[in-house]
Design a protein around this motif. Structure first.
Motif, PDB file in Angstrom:
ATOM      1  N   GLU A 152       0.806  -1.206   0.000  1.00 47.01           N
ATOM      2  CA  GLU A 152       0.000   0.000   0.000  1.00 47.01           C
ATOM      3  C   GLU A 152       0.842   1.260   0.000  1.00 47.01           C
ATOM      4  OE1 GLU A 152      -3.500   0.214   2.255  1.00 47.01           O
ATOM      5  OE2 GLU A 152      -3.897  -1.945   2.223  1.00 47.01           O
ATOM      6  N   VAL A 157      -3.566  -1.429  -3.114  1.00 46.10           N
ATOM      7  CA  VAL A 157      -4.297  -1.976  -1.970  1.00 46.10           C
ATOM      8  C   VAL A 157      -4.245  -3.502  -2.050  1.00 46.10           C
ATOM      9  CG1 VAL A 157      -6.519  -2.130  -0.820  1.00 46.10           C
ATOM     10  CG2 VAL A 157      -5.800   0.029  -1.845  1.00 46.10           C
ATOM     11  N   GLY A 422      -4.719   2.457  -4.279  1.00 41.87           N
ATOM     12  CA  GLY A 422      -5.972   2.057  -4.896  1.00 41.87           C
ATOM     13  C   GLY A 422      -6.308   2.801  -6.187  1.00 41.87           C
TER      14      GLY A 422
END
Length: 428
Positions: A152, A157, A422
């Motif tokens: 991360e 993610v 993400g």
């Protein structure tokens, strides 16, 4: 007579006012637990004495057990919990607007002490055994959390920690059984978890598929594959599921330290690797050029690209590195504690490791401490069951997940992960 011209308005000092945001979340939670302490002390009192055993028969230095009067100890500790909750409220109302972290830690230790004293009235709490069990259950969580932090921090993610742990355990069992060498099994676990990471990296970085969806699909895929091969291959040929385990390697001198010696320094190679891995990940992320590049592509990939950092390559290889780290945690199941592979044996550890990443605020040291906390909560249900506590068994089964929810939702406060985590990066 001379007069001084007034200073122009633009020369006047600029004063920045700061808005004080008061967070009552921590005082409210501490107040709830203080109320539970008062209930234990005055509504549901337990008489008798509670014994805390501090040494095992194998220890060179024997410590006398700590015997405490249950009711008096719980009453005093409950009153201290009330003081702690009021102190947190005072910090919020009169101080910085937030309760300090050290106060929450002290409060948690006091509440745990009061709870163990109350629940083990006229019983014995083996402290070294409880801590050894905590560490054993925390090792996969710590490796999973370290892999999650690396991934991360690089901007991906990693929902697939569960799948990486499971496939690492499966690979270690197969190769460790075929070769009769635990080191070969450990290497196979790392390679197996890296393969899962390759798929995650390829779909999320190259093909820009939603990272959370890819992670969930990978978890389901790995669970199905390992369950199928376990039923069709390992069950029919048990010789493929008998890997050679790592032996316990006590460190001379350090392993004889009371309480901490048996817990920290009477362990197997994988646990010692964990100690080193925690330091290396922390040092690498915050003290080296590699860590600066990783954090740059996770925070602002466009800026990293402008200074010559290959964002796609950096993310891909660091997601793979994260998989290798998680794979060691998977090997711990089959090459250490269990000694064979079992269907869905990780039992949600990957998701708890992901919670440890969030609770630890994407910091390796804090994530490790969070993993130890969740490991302790998981082990506590076993300890309470062994001593025959009055706590309902259903509550003990959900205890680790309750602690996880309270920790992440209640005590973590306002935390921000890597800004680009993400989010796929498309080079303009």
């Amino acid at each position: 007579m001379t007069t001084t011209a007034p200073a122009p308005a633009s020369a006047a000092p600029i004063v920045h006012e700061k808005a004080l945001v008061r967070s009552w979340k921590t005082p409210v939670i501490l107040g709830v637990f203080a109320l539970v302490g008062l209930l234990m002390a005055f509504v549901f009192p337990n008489s008798g004495e509670t014994m805390f055993t501090l040494s095992t028969q194998r220890d060179a230095i024997q410590l006398a057990p700590l015997v405490l009067p249950t009711q008096i100890t719980v009453v005093i500790t409950a009153l201290l919990l009330v003081v702690g909750a009021l102190g947190a409220a005072a910090y919020v109302a009169l101080g910085s607007g937030h309760a300090p972290l050290w106060l929450s830690i002290v409060f948690a230790v006091l509440f745990l002490f009061a709870f163990l004293t109350w629940v083990a009235a006229d019983k014995n709490i083996p402290v070294p055994g409880m801590l050894v069990g905590t560490l054993a259950l925390s090792v996969p969580l710590v490796f999973g959390a370290l892999g999650g932090v690396i991934s991360e921090r690089a901007g991906v993610v990693n929902i697939a920690i569960e799948g990486q742990l499971l496939f690492g355990a499966f690979s270690a069992a197969i190769v460790g059984s075929l070769t009769g060498n635990p080191f070969a099994g450990l290497l196979a676990a790392m390679v197996g978890a890296v393969l899962v990471s390759f798929v995650l990296a390829a779909f999320s970085i190259k093909y820009l598929v939603d990272q959370v969806i890819v992670g969930v699909v990978l978890n389901v895929l790995v669970t199905g594959l390992t369950s199928f091969f376990y039923s069709k291959v390992l069950t029919s040929d048990p010789a493929l599921n008998k890997p050679v385990k790592f032996e316990v390697l006590p460190i001379p001198g350090l392993s004889e330290i009371p309480i901490l010696g048996p817990v920290l320094f009477r362990q197997t190679l994988i646990v010692y690797i964990m100690y080193i891995a925690v330091f290396l990940v922390w040092f690498g992320l915050f003290k080296t050029r590699w860590g600066l590049r990783v954090r740059a592509v996770g925070e602002h990939p466009t800026a990293a690209d402008t200074v010559g950092i290959n964002v796609t390559s950096t993310r891909f290889w660091n997601v793979s590195l994260a998989g290798a780290v998680v794979g060691i945690g998977g090997a711990y199941y089959t090459l250490d504690v269990v000694g064979q592979f079992g269907k869905e044996m990780t039992n949600g550890a990957g998701f708890i490791a992901l919670a440890a990443v969030i609770f630890g605020r994407w910091d390796p040291i804090r994530a490790t401490l969070a993993g130890l906390l969740f490991g302790f909560a998981t082990n506590l249900q076993s300890v309470l069951g062994i001593i025959g506590s009055p706590v309902p068994s259903d509550f003990m089964l959900m205890l680790p997940y309750v602690v996880t929810i309270f920790a992440v939702a209640g005590l973590v406060g306002t935390s921000r992960g890597p800004a680009a985590a993400g989010k796929p990066y498309i080079k303009s």
